[in-house]
Design a protein around this motif. Sequence first.
Motif, PDB file in Angstrom:
ATOM      1  N   LEU A 118      -9.878  -7.293  -3.452  1.00 34.01           N
ATOM      2  CA  LEU A 118      -8.843  -6.461  -3.214  1.00 34.01           C
ATOM      3  C   LEU A 118      -9.314  -5.415  -2.071  1.00 34.01           C
TER       4      LEU A 118
ATOM      5  N   GLY B  45      -2.579   3.060  -5.179  1.00 27.35           N
ATOM      6  CA  GLY B  45      -3.581   3.141  -6.260  1.00 27.35           C
ATOM      7  C   GLY B  45      -3.540   4.482  -6.976  1.00 27.35           C
TER       8      GLY B  45
ATOM      9  N   GLY C  55       0.733  -1.166   0.233  1.00 30.93           N
ATOM     10  CA  GLY C  55       0.118  -0.050   0.010  1.00 30.93           C
ATOM     11  C   GLY C  55       0.832   1.292  -0.034  1.00 30.93           C
TER      12      GLY C  55
ATOM     13  N   TRP D 248     -14.435  -2.831  -4.571  1.00 29.76           N
ATOM     14  CA  TRP D 248     -13.116  -2.277  -4.998  1.00 29.76           C
ATOM     15  C   TRP D 248     -13.060  -2.533  -6.416  1.00 29.76           C
TER      16      TRP D 248
ATOM     17  N   LEU E 119      -8.112   0.627  -2.189  1.00 28.95           N
ATOM     18  CA  LEU E 119      -7.032   0.649  -3.058  1.00 28.95           C
ATOM     19  C   LEU E 119      -6.765   1.831  -3.817  1.00 28.95           C
TER      20      LEU E 119
END
Length: 674
Positions: free
Chosen positions: A553, A563, A536, A583, A557
């Motif tokens: 996920l 992301g 992340g 997600w 995200l």
Amino acid sequence: LAMGSGSGMDAAWATSPGGCELVQSIMDCTGRWLNSIPGNLRGDTEELFLDDNTIQVLGNASLLLYPQLWHLSLTRNRLELIQPGAFLSSQGLEVLSLTDNLLFTNYSLTAAALSALPALRTLDLAGNQLREDMVSVLVSNLSSLESLSVARNVIMRLDSSIFTNLTQLLELNLERNYIFEIDNAFEGLQRLQRLNIAYNYLPCLVGFGLTQLRVLNASNNVIEWFLSLQSDDLFELEVLDLSHNRLLFFPVLPRQSKLHSLLLQDNRMSFYQRLPNGTSLANVTVQFLIIDGNSTNITTVRLWDELCHNNLSSLRLLDMSQNQVWGLPDDFLAQMPSLTHLKLNQNCLEAFHLSEENPLAMLAELDLSQNQLVELGVKVGAGDILPNLQLFNLSTNRLQALPPGIFTHTRKITTLDLSRNQVDLCPHAGEAKSLPCVDLRGVETLTHLSLAGCGLQGLSSRPFQGTSLRHLDLSDNRQVLSRDLGWLQDLALTLQVLSLRNTSLSSTTVDFSALNSLVRLDLSGNSLAAFPTSLGTLRLRSLDLRDNCLPALPPDLAQVPLGRSLRELYLSRNPYNCCTLGWWDALQLAEGLRVPDGREVTCSHGSRALSPGALPEPILQSCRWQTADLALLYLVLALPTCLTLLVAFVVVFLMLKEKLLKMVKTRCGVSSPY
């Protein structure tokens, strides 16, 4: 009128009455379904493109209005005839393209028209179903030609009568015909520099003596022998392409030439000076039977002597990949001091030896992949070996180790491919002399390393210490992550691309957070059941999660640093839950993010595999029940019961009201009116 600019000059675009586009003096009438040349174009047109139309005849008056024309293209029409007077008003025409037409039907009349072009330099007759006799007639009076293409026709045999008058010709393209014999066809072309006879059916090239030729492409024939005239004349030949043929021996080249690129890929070539079983054939001779008309000539060649006479001092590129080479003759590479690229991949080599006497000082790329190498012999001393080597490909061999100190003198190496060898990395410095392993410590210039499919059992200690690796491929090593991952610390600042495909990664506890420079990560083909949380914080641009066990996920995200930086995300072949696709919807809205395999992504609902972007309404309804809030669900279920009990209590109370009041009065002794 629209204005555009190109090459620093303003160009005016306009549409003519015939639907053509004009820029400066160039008229483009491509694909306008024209069956004749428009007569309403600008008279000062210099270049006219009429490709992809349906013109069948170029008449005598077709070009009368365009006397300044110097470039005419009629590619992909239905042209059968050019009338003899068609070019009388276009004496300045220099470039003429007649590709993919039907000129074989009236070739003699068309030849008369072409003969009226005294300034013609470039002529393209490819794809017109022309035989060699037709070509001879068409070009017989074109002495000004410098470039001629008769590719993709039906030419079968060439002799000295075909190109007799083309004394100014510099480039000739004969590829993709049916040529099986050439008999002195090019001897009169004294200025010819580039010759393309690829994709024909030539069985051999014997007596090659075109000293002025610079580029010869004879690839994709069935050539078994290439023999140059053995004279002391200097050949201008720079590029020779004999790839994709049936060569049995290394070509006998001119003794004096300027050859810098020799392409011999995909032949049946071997060296028979020494056979694999150790038998020496150094004194073997080969006899060539050459039949020329009624005369027969037998030439005896001692192959290794002829090989030694080849002057390869200017050779920079040698490609002998996809042959049957067991080994190289003694001092073979010593003849090539200028060699920068050597490709010997896909052969039968079992050993390859380097020494200070033959250091290949200029070599920048060496490809020995897909052989049977069990030994890489290097005599390391005080001198340099491969001092300029940058790319070293040893993949798909049978190596277990590399010679100790091999990288001591390769001061410029950047890329090393050891994939699909049973090699191991030395756990401690200096162990390469006692253990069969590869020591990469301290190779500061190394930036790309592939160890895919090497059977690595885990990387102990710090095998990459002192390197600056940016690309590391450890895929297809099932046990490579079985030990401590402390080795990653030496790559934290430099590693940009990491492939851990098919490495049995199943734990999300692997910490990737230290790899701050990572931009591409491949985790496909593993057993991940949850998204690694340490990803992340990274700022990857590409992430591959295909072929794992991910049910979902993280829903946030798209909001975390990962992301926001991702531009490419591969997700297919995972068992996603159709009822937890929040997600997925968030990813569809993420700006700049692509899911290249999005059409292959599916989710599971029961035994069904569905596309997450088009779930049927019954599935959505079922998912709503499955994902609803439990407290709310219990409340909804309990509310009807509570209401029923309340109504029942009120009814009972109203029915028993008088009896209850009498009972209370009797018990309490108080009078009360009813």
